[in-house]
Every structure is written in C-alpha cells, then in structure tokens.
Design a protein around this motif. Structure first.
Motif, PDB file in Angstrom:
ATOM      1  N   PRO A 220      34.903  -4.445  97.139  1.00  0.00           N
ATOM      2  CA  PRO A 220      34.045  -5.471  97.208  1.00  0.00           C
ATOM      3  C   PRO A 220      32.842  -5.373  98.146  1.00  0.00           C
ATOM      4  CG  PRO A 220      36.224  -6.442  97.872  1.00  0.00           C
ATOM      5  CD  PRO A 220      36.431  -4.943  97.578  1.00  0.00           C
ATOM      6  N   HIS A 222      31.219  -2.650  98.658  1.00  0.00           N
ATOM      7  CA  HIS A 222      30.216  -1.717  98.150  1.00  0.00           C
ATOM      8  C   HIS A 222      30.173  -2.093  96.677  1.00  0.00           C
ATOM      9  CE1 HIS A 222      28.249   1.789  97.818  1.00  0.00           C
ATOM     10  NE2 HIS A 222      29.291   2.654  97.891  1.00  0.00           N
ATOM     11  N   ARG A 255      32.130 -14.762 102.524  1.00  0.00           N
ATOM     12  CA  ARG A 255      30.788 -14.127 102.314  1.00  0.00           C
ATOM     13  C   ARG A 255      30.467 -14.230 100.963  1.00  0.00           C
ATOM     14  NH1 ARG A 255      30.408  -8.518 105.627  1.00  0.00           N
ATOM     15  NH2 ARG A 255      31.576  -9.466 107.502  1.00  0.00           N
ATOM     16  N   LEU A 256      29.051 -14.538 100.893  1.00  0.00           N
ATOM     17  CA  LEU A 256      28.684 -14.887  99.723  1.00  0.00           C
ATOM     18  C   LEU A 256      28.356 -13.582  98.685  1.00  0.00           C
ATOM     19  CD1 LEU A 256      26.111 -17.808 100.514  1.00  0.00           C
ATOM     20  CD2 LEU A 256      28.400 -17.912  99.556  1.00  0.00           C
ATOM     21  N   GLY A 258      26.663 -10.441  96.611  1.00  0.00           N
ATOM     22  CA  GLY A 258      25.692 -10.383  96.449  1.00  0.00           C
ATOM     23  C   GLY A 258      24.295 -10.505  97.084  1.00  0.00           C
ATOM     24  N   PHE A 259      24.947 -10.821  98.735  1.00  0.00           N
ATOM     25  CA  PHE A 259      24.069 -11.035  99.639  1.00  0.00           C
ATOM     26  C   PHE A 259      24.416 -10.282 100.858  1.00  0.00           C
ATOM     27  CE2 PHE A 259      23.775 -14.736  97.184  1.00  0.00           C
ATOM     28  CZ  PHE A 259      22.519 -14.868  97.021  1.00  0.00           C
ATOM     29  N   GLY A 260      23.251  -9.800 101.907  1.00  0.00           N
ATOM     30  CA  GLY A 260      23.348  -8.922 102.888  1.00  0.00           C
ATOM     31  C   GLY A 260      23.732  -7.360 102.601  1.00  0.00           C
ATOM     32  N   ARG A 262      24.214  -3.458 104.772  1.00  0.00           N
ATOM     33  CA  ARG A 262      24.014  -2.624 106.113  1.00  0.00           C
ATOM     34  C   ARG A 262      22.643  -2.208 106.588  1.00  0.00           C
ATOM     35  NH1 ARG A 262      27.903  -0.077 108.875  1.00  0.00           N
ATOM     36  NH2 ARG A 262      29.241  -1.866 108.718  1.00  0.00           N
ATOM     37  N   LYS A 306      23.442 -17.757 109.864  1.00  0.00           N
ATOM     38  CA  LYS A 306      23.286 -16.612 110.647  1.00  0.00           C
ATOM     39  C   LYS A 306      21.765 -16.298 110.927  1.00  0.00           C
ATOM     40  CE  LYS A 306      27.747 -15.862 109.165  1.00  0.00           C
ATOM     41  NZ  LYS A 306      28.699 -15.772 110.318  1.00  0.00           N
ATOM     42  N   ARG A 309      21.039 -12.638 111.788  1.00  0.00           N
ATOM     43  CA  ARG A 309      21.224 -11.558 111.139  1.00  0.00           C
ATOM     44  C   ARG A 309      20.643 -11.939 109.744  1.00  0.00           C
ATOM     45  NH1 ARG A 309      23.770  -6.358 110.683  1.00  0.00           N
ATOM     46  NH2 ARG A 309      24.429  -6.398 108.240  1.00  0.00           N
ATOM     47  N   ASN A 314      20.991  -8.853  97.729  1.00  0.00           N
ATOM     48  CA  ASN A 314      21.332  -7.249  97.372  1.00  0.00           C
ATOM     49  C   ASN A 314      21.343  -6.806  95.892  1.00  0.00           C
ATOM     50  OD1 ASN A 314      24.013  -7.221  96.599  1.00  0.00           O
ATOM     51  ND2 ASN A 314      24.463  -7.333  98.510  1.00  0.00           N
TER      52      ASN A 314
HETATM   53  N1  ACO Z   1      27.686 -13.916 103.485  1.00  0.00           N
HETATM   54  C1  ACO Z   1      27.993 -14.464 104.568  1.00  0.00           C
HETATM   55  N2  ACO Z   1      27.927 -13.814 105.596  1.00  0.00           N
HETATM   56  C2  ACO Z   1      27.677 -12.704 105.731  1.00  0.00           C
HETATM   57  C3  ACO Z   1      27.312 -11.983 104.369  1.00  0.00           C
HETATM   58  C4  ACO Z   1      27.451 -12.585 103.319  1.00  0.00           C
HETATM   59  N3  ACO Z   1      27.204 -12.181 102.001  1.00  0.00           N
HETATM   60  N4  ACO Z   1      27.274 -10.578 104.709  1.00  0.00           N
HETATM   61  C5  ACO Z   1      27.017 -10.544 106.079  1.00  0.00           C
HETATM   62  N5  ACO Z   1      27.582 -11.693 106.644  1.00  0.00           N
HETATM   63  C6  ACO Z   1      27.701 -12.132 108.090  1.00  0.00           C
HETATM   64  C7  ACO Z   1      28.959 -11.438 108.543  1.00  0.00           C
HETATM   65  O1  ACO Z   1      29.857 -12.674 108.312  1.00  0.00           O
HETATM   66  C8  ACO Z   1      28.585 -11.274 109.886  1.00  0.00           C
HETATM   67  O2  ACO Z   1      28.668 -12.647 110.657  1.00  0.00           O
HETATM   68  P1  ACO Z   1      29.161 -12.615 112.204  1.00  0.00           P
HETATM   69  O3  ACO Z   1      28.158 -11.683 113.097  1.00  0.00           O
HETATM   70  O4  ACO Z   1      29.064 -14.165 112.468  1.00  0.00           O
HETATM   71  O5  ACO Z   1      30.669 -12.159 112.171  1.00  0.00           O
HETATM   72  C9  ACO Z   1      27.235 -10.764 109.991  1.00  0.00           C
HETATM   73  O6  ACO Z   1      26.415 -11.406 108.696  1.00  0.00           O
HETATM   74  C10 ACO Z   1      27.108  -9.360 109.842  1.00  0.00           C
HETATM   75  O7  ACO Z   1      27.928  -8.951 108.789  1.00  0.00           O
HETATM   76  P2  ACO Z   1      28.670  -7.327 108.708  1.00  0.00           P
HETATM   77  O8  ACO Z   1      29.840  -7.409 108.413  1.00  0.00           O
HETATM   78  O9  ACO Z   1      28.427  -6.648 110.227  1.00  0.00           O
HETATM   79  O10 ACO Z   1      27.417  -6.701 107.862  1.00  0.00           O
HETATM   80  P3  ACO Z   1      27.647  -5.168 107.354  1.00  0.00           P
HETATM   81  O11 ACO Z   1      26.361  -4.555 107.514  1.00  0.00           O
HETATM   82  O12 ACO Z   1      28.870  -4.666 107.702  1.00  0.00           O
HETATM   83  O13 ACO Z   1      28.029  -5.573 105.936  1.00  0.00           O
HETATM   84  C11 ACO Z   1      27.830  -5.899 103.521  1.00  0.00           C
HETATM   85  C12 ACO Z   1      27.120  -5.384 104.867  1.00  0.00           C
HETATM   86  C13 ACO Z   1      29.356  -5.628 103.485  1.00  0.00           C
HETATM   87  C14 ACO Z   1      27.264  -5.661 102.248  1.00  0.00           C
HETATM   88  C15 ACO Z   1      27.823  -7.534 103.731  1.00  0.00           C
HETATM   89  O14 ACO Z   1      26.637  -8.161 103.820  1.00  0.00           O
HETATM   90  C16 ACO Z   1      28.866  -8.504 102.752  1.00  0.00           C
HETATM   91  O15 ACO Z   1      30.071  -8.476 102.813  1.00  0.00           O
HETATM   92  N6  ACO Z   1      28.205  -8.822 101.509  1.00  0.00           N
HETATM   93  C17 ACO Z   1      29.001  -9.385 100.406  1.00  0.00           C
HETATM   94  C18 ACO Z   1      29.587  -8.632  99.718  1.00  0.00           C
HETATM   95  C19 ACO Z   1      28.508  -7.675  98.833  1.00  0.00           C
HETATM   96  O16 ACO Z   1      27.555  -8.300  98.437  1.00  0.00           O
HETATM   97  N7  ACO Z   1      28.594  -6.279  98.645  1.00  0.00           N
HETATM   98  C20 ACO Z   1      27.610  -5.239  98.063  1.00  0.00           C
HETATM   99  C21 ACO Z   1      26.968  -4.723  98.846  1.00  0.00           C
HETATM  100  S1  ACO Z   1      25.586  -3.772  97.952  1.00  0.00           S
HETATM  101  C22 ACO Z   1      26.327  -2.203  97.623  1.00  0.00           C
HETATM  102  O17 ACO Z   1      26.844  -1.605  98.514  1.00  0.00           O
HETATM  103  C23 ACO Z   1      26.142  -1.734  96.538  1.00  0.00           C
END
Ligand code: ACO
Length: 378
Positions: A220, A222, A255-256, A258-260, A262, A306, A309, A314
């Motif tokens: 999830p 990725h 984590r929400l 569809g958001f965030g 790397r 956050k 960050r 996404n």
């Molecule tokens: N919701 C809430 N908080 C988030 C989210 C989110 N979607 N994404 C990141 N954060 C927070 C983390 O909890 C972390 O907080 P902290 O520093 O207080 O612990 C901070 O933001 C940094 O997060 P990282 O894990 O270091 O970010 P990373 O670059 O490793 O993760 C990822 C990227 C995996 C996509 C992440 O944003 C996430 O889990 N998103 C939700 C799942 C998702 O949408 N996946 C699809 C990605 S798109 C693709 O791969 C095709």
C-alpha cells in the motif's frame, strides 16, 4: 585462519545510510525523469501532458525505442500485442483454478510466474500482453464468470475492458483507461522498477525481473493504495463527515491513502491528468465532486499536522476514481496498475541488460564484533 577484524572491512563511500535510500542516485536511464520540486514527469523528452492523449502502444514504442533487436512502431506493437494476448489466453484454462483463495494481485503473480524466462522470443511483448488477459480473467473468476477470449484486432485498453465486461465498451471509457495506462507507464526509479532492475542486473531474465517488480508494487505504500482510497471515501460516506473522519484518522496516526510521495514536494502531475480523464466520463461526475471535497479537506489537515513535510495528492487518489468509473472491481486496481507499469518495467529491464552492471551495494555492519559477542555456552 586469521580472524576478520573491523580494519579488514573496505571503507564505504558514505558514512551514513539515508533511510529508504532517500536522494541516492542508483541508476542512469534515458527512460523517464521525475522532477519532484517542479511537479514534472518526463518520458524520453516528452512531458506527461503531451503524452496524455497518446495510445498506450505509442508510449510503448517510445519507451522501447533503441532497446529492442528490431524497431517497432505503434501499429507493429499493436499487432504483436494482439497475437500475444491470444497466446497468453491459451495458457489460462488449466491455471485459473489454482488462483482461488489468493488475492487478485497474488493471483496475477502466480499466473505470470508460469511464464518461462527462456521463452523463445519477444518476452517483453508477452509480458505486456499477458497482464490484461490474466487480470481480466482473475476479476471475472471472482464473479463466477468464465474468461473472455481476447480480440487481437483491438488496442490493448479496448480489449482489456472488453475482456473484463464481456461486451464492447463505450469509447469514452476506453479513452480513459488508455490515458491511465499511459500516465502510469513509467516513473523513474520507483520501488518496483528498482526491484526489477536489481533482478535484471543478475541476468535472471525478463519474467523473473518483472514479477519482482509486481511483488514490490503490491504494497500500500506503492501501488496498493487506490483500493484503500475508495474504502476511505466509502467510510467517510457524506460531506458532513469529511472533516471529523479525517481528523480521527490522523489522530490515530493513520496515513491518508492517495496523499504524500517520496519525490514530489508539490502536486503529482499524474493526479491532474487522471482527474481530467475521470471528469470527461459521462458518469464520472457525482463521485468526483465528493472526492474533490475530501481532497481539499485532507490537504488542509495534512498541512496543519505536518507543516514541515509538504504532503500533496498523489497519483493513486484519482486512479481510484478512474478505475472504478470504467468498471474495475477495487481488488483488481493493483493489477491494472501493473498492466500500465509493465511498459516501464520491461523497458528498464531491457536498458539494464543492455547497459548495466550487477547491482550489488554494501550494507553497513552495526552488529557486535566477534571479540564483543557473548561467549556461547559450550
Ligand atoms: N498521511 C498522513 N501522514 C503522512 C502521509 C499520509 N498519506 N504520508 C506521509 N505522512 C507523514 C508521515 O507519517 C511522516 O510523519 P512523521 O515525520 O511525523 O513521522 C512524514 O509524513 C514523512 O513520511 P515518510 O514515511 O518519511 O514519507 P515517505 O517518503 O517514506 O513516504 C509514501 C511516501 C509512502 C507515499 C507516504 O506518503 C504514504 O504512506 N502515503 C500513503 C500511501 C499512498 O498513497 N501510497 C501511494 C504512493 S504513490 C505510488 O507509489 C504509485
């Protein structure tokens, strides 16, 4: 025998390992570039916006250019993919029952793993053709319906939907799926592409490499997020519950989906391409307005929670809406992602095989030295 000492370890190039290999450049490629600060995705010199109305076959021709033994243009690829879909279908019947009890992506993994790395020719064509055939058959079997034979005359997106629904599909939906497949075709050195390149670097072969990519895509964090995006929209239910639901979820440390991202520190350019593609569908309207309201609230809350960050929408958020609107069941979303990303995986494997070297990094040993280890009971 001389005991190894800490001094015998060759010096490492860096004195710390960034978690998750953040910012580490691990390959050179001509295939795609992700500019996370500008929110730009470039495939072999073309911005994603310019490619959005190309066919998936045309993007395959672009990605495979100069990497194949023979030059193939869009129409040659379309013909070869049609024939390869029929070949993939001919392998299906005895295999499908063994997918029962597996998740859809595990079922796809099982079916792809029956393809031999020593296939006589054109593995890359068969790999791209097999995914829609297998994914449609898996989705239908879950509904108790027989697999539908491919129609080799059609484009891949058209035939994918026809094999899924068992009938011809509205041209608007075919267009939307084509846009989706193009949008996710390649995306730099993401986790699944890196995995595929590592395996390819050992000369393991194409199917072994892309199956490794699929295994990485499954998670999830990725490619496994779009199903959970719809689960989230369903759980929120209506406009009045958007903010309290999101506040609770973030309060629980969730984590929400569809958001965030790397790499992206601004909005993922793929999100808007897909949003426009959903909006263009006749019946995309209702759900999209609700999703937009969730998106606005989620972005505001993420910025509050956050502040250090930047967390933006996404690709997976509008992927979920698009794949639902064209009729895929949500447990098959990752398989549809794999159908598009197979373009990138095969191109990266071809590039790695042609230009690359065995990928073999080092780890930093932080365990005890033999002299420090407790003496084992004799
Ligand atoms: N919701 C809430 N908080 C988030 C989210 C989110 N979607 N994404 C990141 N954060 C927070 C983390 O909890 C972390 O907080 P902290 O520093 O207080 O612990 C901070 O933001 C940094 O997060 P990282 O894990 O270091 O970010 P990373 O670059 O490793 O993760 C990822 C990227 C995996 C996509 C992440 O944003 C996430 O889990 N998103 C939700 C799942 C998702 O949408 N996946 C699809 C990605 S798109 C693709 O791969 C095709």
């Amino acid at each position: 025998m001389t005991k190894p000492t800490a001094n015998a370890t060759p010096a490492l190039a860096v004195d710390h390992t960034p978690a998750g290999l953040d910012n580490v450049v691990a390959a050179e490629t001509v295939l795609s570039h992700v500019d996370g600060m500008a929110g730009r995705l470039i495939l072999r010199g073309y911005d994603l916006d310019r490619l959005a109305d190309w066919s998936f076959e045309a993007v395959l021709a672009l990605l495979w250019r100069d990497l194949l033994p023979e030059a193939l243009d869009e129409s040659a690829i379309r013909v070869k993919l049609g024939a390869a879909r029929q070949r993939a279908f001919s392998l299906l019947t005895p295999l499908l029952p063994s997918t029962d009890g597996l998740s859809s992506v595990e079922a796809l993994r099982l079916l792809l793993s029956t393809l031999a790395d020593a296939e006589p020719d054109a593995h890359h064509i068969l790999a791209v053709a097999a995914v829609p055939v297998f994914a449609a058959a898996i989705a239908r079997r879950r509904r108790g319906e027989a697999a539908v034979t491919p129609d080799a005359r059609l484009g891949l997106a058209d035939d994918f939907l026809r094999m899924l629904h068992g009938a011809e599909v509205d041209a608007g939906k075919v267009r939307a799926l084509d846009t989706y497949l193009v949008t996710v075709a390649d995306h730099g050195l993401n986790a699944s592409t890196f995995t595929a390149r590592v395996i390819a670097s050992t000369k393991a072969g194409l199917f072994s490499s892309v199956i490794g990519g699929l295994c990485a895509l499954k998670g999830p964090l990725h490619g496994g997020a779009p199903g959970p995006v719809l689960d989230m929209l369903d759980a929120i239910g209506d406009q009045s519950r958007i903010r309290p639901w999101l506040v609770d979820a973030l309060g629980r440390g969730e984590r929400l989906m569809g958001f965030g991202h790397r790499i992206y520190r601004v909005r993922d350019p793929r999100a808007d391409v897909l949003k426009h593609a959903v909006a263009a569908l006749r019946d995309g309207g209702g759900r999209i307005r609700f999703a937009e309201a969730v998106e606005v609230e989620a972005l505001a809350l993420l910025a509050e929670k956050k502040p250090l960050r930047p967390l933006q929408t996404n690709v997976e958020f509008y992927t979920a809406l698009l794949l639902e609107a064209v009729g895929f069941p949500r447990d098959s979303f990752t398989n549809v992602f794999a159908a598009g990303r197979m373009a990138g995986w095969t191109a990266h494997v071809l590039e790695q095989e042609k230009t690359g070297r065995l990928i073999r990094p080092q780890s930093r040993y932080i365990g005890p030295q033999p002299d420090d280890a407790p003496v084992a009971a004799e």
